[in-house]
Write an enzyme that holds these catalytic residues in place. Sequence first.
Site, mmCIF file in Angstrom:
data_model
loop_
_atom_site.group_PDB
_atom_site.id
_atom_site.type_symbol
_atom_site.label_atom_id
_atom_site.label_comp_id
_atom_site.label_asym_id
_atom_site.label_seq_id
_atom_site.Cartn_x
_atom_site.Cartn_y
_atom_site.Cartn_z
ATOM 1 C CG ASP A 40 66.828 -74.489 25.435
ATOM 2 O OD1 ASP A 40 66.628 -73.774 24.482
ATOM 3 O OD2 ASP A 40 67.711 -73.885 26.249
ATOM 4 C CB VAL A 79 58.444 -71.454 27.822
ATOM 5 C CG1 VAL A 79 59.467 -72.036 28.556
ATOM 6 C CG2 VAL A 79 58.965 -70.152 27.067
ATOM 7 C CG ASN A 105 67.190 -70.159 33.052
ATOM 8 O OD1 ASN A 105 67.935 -69.354 33.467
ATOM 9 N ND2 ASN A 105 67.695 -70.838 31.743
ATOM 10 C CB SER A 154 66.682 -59.359 34.473
ATOM 11 O OG SER A 154 67.598 -58.200 33.876
ATOM 12 C CE1 TYR A 171 65.927 -59.692 28.991
ATOM 13 C CE2 TYR A 171 66.303 -58.127 30.126
ATOM 14 C CZ TYR A 171 66.487 -59.406 30.132
ATOM 15 O OH TYR A 171 67.301 -60.019 30.664
ATOM 16 C CE LYS A 175 64.350 -61.479 31.990
ATOM 17 N NZ LYS A 175 64.409 -63.182 32.398
ATOM 18 C CB VAL A 204 74.895 -63.757 33.478
ATOM 19 C CG1 VAL A 204 75.392 -65.116 33.776
ATOM 20 C CG2 VAL A 204 73.749 -63.284 34.613
ATOM 21 C CB THR A 206 74.979 -66.460 29.260
ATOM 22 O OG1 THR A 206 73.769 -65.373 28.930
ATOM 23 C CG2 THR A 206 75.134 -66.641 30.861
#
Length: 275
Positions: A40, A79, A105, A154, A171, A175, A204, A206
């Site tokens: 991460d 990443v 992820n 997504s 975004y 995706k 989700v 989160t």
Amino acid sequence: MSTSAPLAGKVAFITGAARGQGRAEALRLAADGADIIAIDLCEQIDSVPYPLATPDDLAATVKLVEEAGARIVARQADVRDEEALRAVLQTGVDQLGRLDIVVANAGIAPMQSGPDGWRDVIDVNLTGVHHTVEAAIPTMVAQGDGGSIVLISSAAGLMGVGGGDRGSLGYTAAKHGVVGLMRAYANFLAPHSIRVNSIHPTGVDTPMINNEFTRDWLRHISEELKAPTDFSNALPVQVVQAEDIANAVAWLVSDQARYITGVTLPVDAGIVNKR
């Protein structure tokens, strides 16, 4: 291999593992018998308006995975930096012995941001996925045992959602791009018995979604732009849980899905079908 540990002897590489979906995926795969290589960023990206994960979050994931009885190699890595990913992955393989599963992820949602948001979300959510798979391919191919790669996209990768700000456009574009990567990699890696699929969650629960900035963006889209913004699911739930995504990952990487590749799997409470 017992049915209680369907992933015994396998090693999974998971990005964005410090919290949220990544942590849930690490815990579920560990519960199924896999050892974990986890990365991460654990730093803030300026264009992202909500707090990103911290080193303490990653340390908590390590503790939980170890309590589940699995081994874990965890490092901070970006990443966007392919060489850093390769270095961490090699460290993990050296310590844990092999690589069987990849879960790309890591992702950000810099909604209501300017040009930096576009660049950052493409770099993390699309180029970062590409880097993750590229870092893993040499080891998985050399082992000659096949494997499974899951790219976390997504519902926005299957629908034209979002407003006119560059972060949200980026975004949705990223995706969608993940789907193209998945399909190309699925064909490219099939001769090596490496399966590649994508998962498409609705909202989700989160920290990426459940924060005041993302909620404000949703209100902004609905109230000010007057765009088609029915983000409600078909099933009577507002959001799904990170464990729901982890369950889908666990199935896709298991032998139960051994002939499934090139699939876009919505875990979306019906939102894609509804639209």
